[in-house]
Write an enzyme that holds these catalytic residues in place. Sequence first.
Site: not given
Length: 311
Positions: A66-68, A70, A177
């Site tokens: 998961l992105d930082f 998110t 995104r």
Amino acid sequence: MEPGSVENLSIVYRSRDFLVVNKHWDVRIDSKAWRETLTLQKQLRHRFPELADPDTCYGFRFCHQLDFSTSGALCVALNKAAAGSAYRCFKERRVTKAYLALLRGHIQESRVTISHAIGRNGTEGRAHTMCIEGTQGCENPKPSLTELVVLEHGLYAGDPVSKVLLKPLTGRTHQLRVHCSALGHPVVGDLTYGASGQEDRPFRMMLHAFYLRIPTDAECVEVCTPDPFLPSLDACWSPHTLLQPLDQLVQALRATPDPDPEDRGPRPGSPSTLLPGPGRPPPPPTKPPETEAQRGPCLQWLSEWTLEPDS
């Protein structure tokens, strides 16, 4: 959901082989950088020191990323066999994911299929970002597919926004995104792909990993995390028009049979099958056969099952 700390790790699923955490926003999964005061790795070590595996680089086998920025569901395998079974589910495209997001503007369609190919942005000053095919400096774009269902229209801090359910049918870096930005409706609070000068006001990026299902042979790991985008949790969010009840989509996701590992056609359970309306989205791109050059790194990754350090 209050900001992350070492102590307030939320567990939404636990078995002998797997943990699923509800990751906070603005928390990295892992990092060797000394400056990172808080990571999910450190939260897990604090909460479950007995589960840390010294044979791995970070102590835990994270099954996906998961992105930082998110928040939401992230699965951790507790042993090498469980990691292998989860790996096979991801490789065979049997995993189901759905995200919640607040997007800029009022999206007029009830359902949108976004199919822009995504590649790395080679433009100077845009390192570590992605872009859609046709963008100047776009390198090695790959087929990408996202389904979007509009749940609500409303206002965030007085600006029009749409609350949506997003279902990625491919797994490119920053896919949701980038696709939302390409649609002209970037994620609220997205400092990388959002409107310049507008996204520094929200306290977080409004993207949340809401639903996850990993149907391993031994068990089906299935979780639905709490919805963080509610007026009771964020007074800036004021919905005024309900377009699609979220609970109906959740019921349909839960009731959908798991994909056949041999099936390379359209993945069942996408939002397009949950809503009425003409037309069907194109099937996700068929993955080409794995080469020996690709297989080597995959086997090395599987042997330890850790993520690469963030750059």
